[in-house]
Write a protein that holds these residues in place. Structure first.
Motif, PDB file in Angstrom:
ATOM      1  N   ASP A 123       0.863  -1.044  -0.061  1.00 22.91           N
ATOM      2  CA  ASP A 123      -0.127  -0.059  -0.061  1.00 22.91           C
ATOM      3  C   ASP A 123       0.803   1.010  -0.143  1.00 22.91           C
ATOM      4  O   ASP A 123       1.994   1.163  -0.121  1.00 22.91           O
ATOM      5  N   ASN A 124       0.280   2.512   0.187  1.00 22.60           N
ATOM      6  CA  ASN A 124       1.148   3.696   0.197  1.00 22.60           C
ATOM      7  C   ASN A 124       2.183   3.820   1.283  1.00 22.60           C
ATOM      8  O   ASN A 124       2.737   5.055   1.467  1.00 22.60           O
ATOM      9  N   LEU A 125       2.053   2.872   2.183  1.00 19.55           N
ATOM     10  CA  LEU A 125       2.933   2.842   3.341  1.00 19.55           C
ATOM     11  C   LEU A 125       3.840   2.006   3.371  1.00 19.55           C
ATOM     12  O   LEU A 125       4.723   1.632   4.320  1.00 19.55           O
ATOM     13  N   GLY A 126       3.763   1.369   2.211  1.00 21.33           N
ATOM     14  CA  GLY A 126       4.717   0.022   2.225  1.00 21.33           C
ATOM     15  C   GLY A 126       4.477  -1.258   2.723  1.00 21.33           C
ATOM     16  O   GLY A 126       5.255  -2.292   3.174  1.00 21.33           O
ATOM     17  N   ARG A 127       3.273  -1.263   3.134  1.00 23.25           N
ATOM     18  CA  ARG A 127       2.609  -2.576   4.112  1.00 23.25           C
ATOM     19  C   ARG A 127       2.162  -3.650   3.236  1.00 23.25           C
ATOM     20  O   ARG A 127       1.597  -3.351   1.915  1.00 23.25           O
ATOM     21  N   SER A 128       2.279  -4.791   3.257  1.00 14.11           N
ATOM     22  CA  SER A 128       2.059  -6.086   2.571  1.00 14.11           C
ATOM     23  C   SER A 128       0.418  -6.009   2.381  1.00 14.11           C
ATOM     24  O   SER A 128      -0.160  -6.060   3.442  1.00 14.11           O
ATOM     25  N   ASP A 296      -9.227   2.675   2.767  1.00 17.12           N
ATOM     26  CA  ASP A 296      -7.866   3.308   2.090  1.00 17.12           C
ATOM     27  C   ASP A 296      -7.498   3.199   0.532  1.00 17.12           C
ATOM     28  O   ASP A 296      -6.763   3.999   0.327  1.00 17.12           O
ATOM     29  N   GLY A 297      -8.076   2.117   0.020  1.00 15.16           N
ATOM     30  CA  GLY A 297      -7.750   2.069  -1.376  1.00 15.16           C
ATOM     31  C   GLY A 297      -8.478   3.069  -2.175  1.00 15.16           C
ATOM     32  O   GLY A 297      -7.989   3.163  -3.425  1.00 15.16           O
ATOM     33  N   GLN A 298      -9.381   3.776  -1.767  1.00 19.66           N
ATOM     34  CA  GLN A 298     -10.331   4.785  -2.566  1.00 19.66           C
ATOM     35  C   GLN A 298      -9.333   6.072  -3.017  1.00 19.66           C
ATOM     36  O   GLN A 298      -9.345   6.431  -4.157  1.00 19.66           O
ATOM     37  N   ASN A 299      -8.367   6.348  -2.330  1.00 21.00           N
ATOM     38  CA  ASN A 299      -7.724   7.414  -2.635  1.00 21.00           C
ATOM     39  C   ASN A 299      -6.681   7.036  -3.675  1.00 21.00           C
ATOM     40  O   ASN A 299      -6.192   7.890  -4.377  1.00 21.00           O
ATOM     41  N   MET A 300      -6.265   5.629  -3.863  1.00 17.37           N
ATOM     42  CA  MET A 300      -5.175   5.238  -4.786  1.00 17.37           C
ATOM     43  C   MET A 300      -6.050   4.765  -5.955  1.00 17.37           C
ATOM     44  O   MET A 300      -5.209   3.964  -6.679  1.00 17.37           O
ATOM     45  N   LEU A 301      -7.291   4.823  -6.323  1.00 16.63           N
ATOM     46  CA  LEU A 301      -7.923   3.929  -7.105  1.00 16.63           C
ATOM     47  C   LEU A 301      -7.484   4.507  -8.578  1.00 16.63           C
ATOM     48  O   LEU A 301      -7.376   3.702  -9.576  1.00 16.63           O
ATOM     49  N   TYR A 303      -4.480   5.730  -9.619  1.00 18.23           N
ATOM     50  CA  TYR A 303      -3.170   4.935  -9.806  1.00 18.23           C
ATOM     51  C   TYR A 303      -2.863   3.437  -9.904  1.00 18.23           C
ATOM     52  O   TYR A 303      -2.025   2.828 -10.396  1.00 18.23           O
ATOM     53  N   TYR A 304      -3.419   3.198  -8.550  1.00 16.28           N
ATOM     54  CA  TYR A 304      -3.115   1.735  -8.129  1.00 16.28           C
ATOM     55  C   TYR A 304      -4.483   1.075  -7.598  1.00 16.28           C
ATOM     56  O   TYR A 304      -4.809   0.932  -6.315  1.00 16.28           O
ATOM     57  N   PRO A 305      -5.098   0.747  -8.665  1.00 15.19           N
ATOM     58  CA  PRO A 305      -6.484   0.135  -8.411  1.00 15.19           C
ATOM     59  C   PRO A 305      -6.450  -1.191  -7.790  1.00 15.19           C
ATOM     60  O   PRO A 305      -7.530  -1.688  -7.209  1.00 15.19           O
ATOM     61  N   TYR A 306      -5.299  -1.930  -7.694  1.00 18.36           N
ATOM     62  CA  TYR A 306      -5.339  -3.124  -7.158  1.00 18.36           C
ATOM     63  C   TYR A 306      -5.565  -3.123  -5.560  1.00 18.36           C
ATOM     64  O   TYR A 306      -6.194  -3.803  -5.060  1.00 18.36           O
ATOM     65  N   GLN A 307      -5.110  -1.741  -4.984  1.00 19.89           N
ATOM     66  CA  GLN A 307      -5.393  -1.891  -3.414  1.00 19.89           C
ATOM     67  C   GLN A 307      -6.676  -1.737  -3.201  1.00 19.89           C
ATOM     68  O   GLN A 307      -7.119  -2.035  -1.942  1.00 19.89           O
ATOM     69  N   ILE A 308      -7.766  -1.472  -3.886  1.00 21.49           N
ATOM     70  CA  ILE A 308      -9.070  -1.611  -3.594  1.00 21.49           C
ATOM     71  C   ILE A 308      -9.840  -2.565  -4.225  1.00 21.49           C
ATOM     72  O   ILE A 308     -10.655  -3.030  -3.732  1.00 21.49           O
ATOM     73  N   LEU A 309      -9.283  -3.041  -5.386  1.00 17.45           N
ATOM     74  CA  LEU A 309      -9.951  -4.066  -6.069  1.00 17.45           C
ATOM     75  C   LEU A 309      -9.813  -5.677  -5.414  1.00 17.45           C
ATOM     76  O   LEU A 309     -10.696  -6.468  -5.096  1.00 17.45           O
ATOM     77  N   ILE A 310      -8.505  -5.716  -4.743  1.00 14.42           N
ATOM     78  CA  ILE A 310      -8.247  -6.938  -3.947  1.00 14.42           C
ATOM     79  C   ILE A 310      -9.019  -7.118  -2.828  1.00 14.42           C
ATOM     80  O   ILE A 310      -9.747  -8.333  -2.538  1.00 14.42           O
ATOM     81  N   PRO A 311      -9.281  -6.120  -1.654  1.00 12.66           N
ATOM     82  CA  PRO A 311     -10.074  -6.646  -0.751  1.00 12.66           C
ATOM     83  C   PRO A 311     -11.576  -6.672  -1.302  1.00 12.66           C
ATOM     84  O   PRO A 311     -12.348  -7.001  -0.505  1.00 12.66           O
ATOM     85  N   SER A 312     -11.986  -5.733  -2.143  1.00 12.66           N
ATOM     86  CA  SER A 312     -13.411  -5.676  -2.584  1.00 12.66           C
ATOM     87  C   SER A 312     -13.623  -6.887  -3.114  1.00 12.66           C
ATOM     88  O   SER A 312     -14.786  -7.772  -2.978  1.00 12.66           O
ATOM     89  N   LEU A 313     -12.839  -7.631  -3.973  1.00 13.31           N
ATOM     90  CA  LEU A 313     -13.078  -9.033  -4.630  1.00 13.31           C
ATOM     91  C   LEU A 313     -12.983 -10.152  -3.193  1.00 13.31           C
ATOM     92  O   LEU A 313     -14.093 -11.162  -3.528  1.00 13.31           O
ATOM     93  N   VAL A 314     -12.478 -10.074  -2.393  1.00 12.04           N
ATOM     94  CA  VAL A 314     -12.565 -10.877  -1.293  1.00 12.04           C
ATOM     95  C   VAL A 314     -13.648 -10.784  -0.596  1.00 12.04           C
ATOM     96  O   VAL A 314     -14.582 -11.739  -0.319  1.00 12.04           O
ATOM     97  N   LEU A 315     -14.109  -9.483  -0.329  1.00 14.31           N
ATOM     98  CA  LEU A 315     -15.571  -9.316   0.287  1.00 14.31           C
ATOM     99  C   LEU A 315     -16.546  -9.929  -0.576  1.00 14.31           C
ATOM    100  O   LEU A 315     -17.496 -10.505   0.253  1.00 14.31           O
ATOM    101  N   ILE A 316     -16.728  -9.612  -1.954  1.00 17.24           N
ATOM    102  CA  ILE A 316     -17.829 -10.105  -2.871  1.00 17.24           C
ATOM    103  C   ILE A 316     -17.721 -11.675  -2.762  1.00 17.24           C
ATOM    104  O   ILE A 316     -18.884 -12.185  -2.634  1.00 17.24           O
ATOM    105  N   PHE A 317     -16.629 -12.502  -2.866  1.00 15.19           N
ATOM    106  CA  PHE A 317     -16.521 -13.613  -3.144  1.00 15.19           C
ATOM    107  C   PHE A 317     -17.154 -14.379  -1.797  1.00 15.19           C
ATOM    108  O   PHE A 317     -17.811 -15.418  -1.888  1.00 15.19           O
ATOM    109  N   VAL A 318     -16.441 -14.025  -0.563  1.00 16.03           N
ATOM    110  CA  VAL A 318     -17.023 -14.499   0.452  1.00 16.03           C
ATOM    111  C   VAL A 318     -18.580 -14.195   0.910  1.00 16.03           C
ATOM    112  O   VAL A 318     -19.160 -15.400   1.208  1.00 16.03           O
TER     113      VAL A 318
END
Length: 340
Positions: A123-128, A296-301, A303-318
């Protein structure tokens, strides 16, 4: 004429004992439910997917802690906003991304001198992102399952008592449910946040205080139906007490409806927790949940769409898996779906 008759032979059951043989095997209630459920391919896939998700959340607990998911290096920017990289030449998963102001994709890992692959990026702070999604999934599941367990305890007990007593007691208890249902969930969450602060336990309490009414109504309706059945009247004649009849006869007969209701309550609780965290009434940063990760991923949508797409897909699939499994269980517990 005799030659024509000899051309025909008797077919069918020749032995009387064979006609009385039971062809279909005798199945218990749960075996019959599983027999019908496994015919629904989507429900079976959802079941195994949810088993995998729950096991993954449990196994990852000692391996990926909340502290490790929150750690970041403030002295270096080379780990910030790294795209997903699997080590394979897969488009979108090879560590290449168009950086702000650039028209071509570049390998950010080589550019920043990073020799470690982050399978879901940072993410924007370098966290996995992988670690934070793992912790977020664990927290969201814990909130949903804990709130659903409280709903189950309160809703089933309330519905059983209301339906069993009947009369004016049932009328008053149902009016109480109507009053509670009329209170918006957001108001309850806001009040609890003001009293206890925004935390996991305040969210669980808020969901538990407002979502048990649906379970109570379902159980109450079934209790009104079953308490006039012959097996309940026979139990009363034999002198069994009300609580014993409820636990021994009523609850087992309505277990199918209760299980289906649980399967529908869990995804609703997961989505509710995500919404609360997204509007800053749920889990607070830096604690990760699926809702906070999406926020947190909304602000990076851009330039870095993966930061919001990954948790959104996990939420949708579960959530979708719980809903599909609930639909499958509803059909499996329906006697009308039994094979002729």
């Amino acid at each position: 004429m005799e030659e024509v008759q000899n051309e025909f032979s008797l077919v069918g059951i020749k032995d009387k004992a064979a006609s009385e043989t039971i062809v279909k095997p005798t199945l218990s209630t749960w075996q019959s439910v599983w027999h019908r459920l496994r015919k629904n391919k989507l429900a079976v896939v959802s079941l195994f997917f949810l088993i995998f998700v729950v096991l993954y959340a449990l196994i990852s607990t000692p391996l990926v802690s909340q502290n490790s998911a929150n750690q970041f290096n403030t002295n270096s920017s080379k780990y910030k906003n790294l795209p997903p990289k699997s080590g394979l030449p897969i488009p979108g998963w090879d560590g290449k991304i168009k950086q702000p102001g650039s028209s071509e994709s570049t390998d950010v890992y080589d550019q920043n001198g990073v020799d470690k692959n982050y399978i879901l990026g940072t993410d924007n702070l370098g966290r996995s992102v992988a670690k934070r999604v793992t912790v977020g999934l664990r927290i969201s599941l814990f909130v949903a399952i804990a709130a659903t367990a409280i709903d189950l305890l309160i809703g089933v007990s309330y519905g059983l008592f209301s339906g069993w007593m009947g009369g004016w007691i049932d009328t008053i208890m149902q009016r109480i449910i109507e009053v509670i249902s009329a209170i918006p969930n957001l108001v309850v969450v806001t009040l609890l946040a003001m009293l206890f602060g925004s935390s996991i336990w305040s969210i669980i309490l808020a969901i538990a205080l407002t979502n048990w009414t649906g379970m109570a109504r379902q159980v109450r309706n079934l209790t009104l139906t079953y308490k006039e059945r012959d097996f309940v009247l026979a139990a009363k004649t034999l002198g069994e007490s009300g609580p014993k009849i409820a636990t021994k006869h009523l609850v087992p007969n309505m277990s199918g409806t209760i299980i289906v209701q649980i399967m529908m309550t869990v995804p609703a609780a997961i989505m509710f927790e995500a919404v609360l965290s997204a509007i800053n009434l749920g889990v607070k940063a830096p604690t990760a949940s699926l809702g906070t990760l999406i926020t947190d991923g909304q602000n990076m949508l851009q330039y870095y769409p993966y930061q919001i797409l990954i948790p959104s897909l996990v939420l949708i699939f579960v959530s979708l898996a719980f809903i599909l499994l609930g639909d499958g269980l509803r059909d499996a517990f329906d006697p009308k779906m039994a094979d002729e």
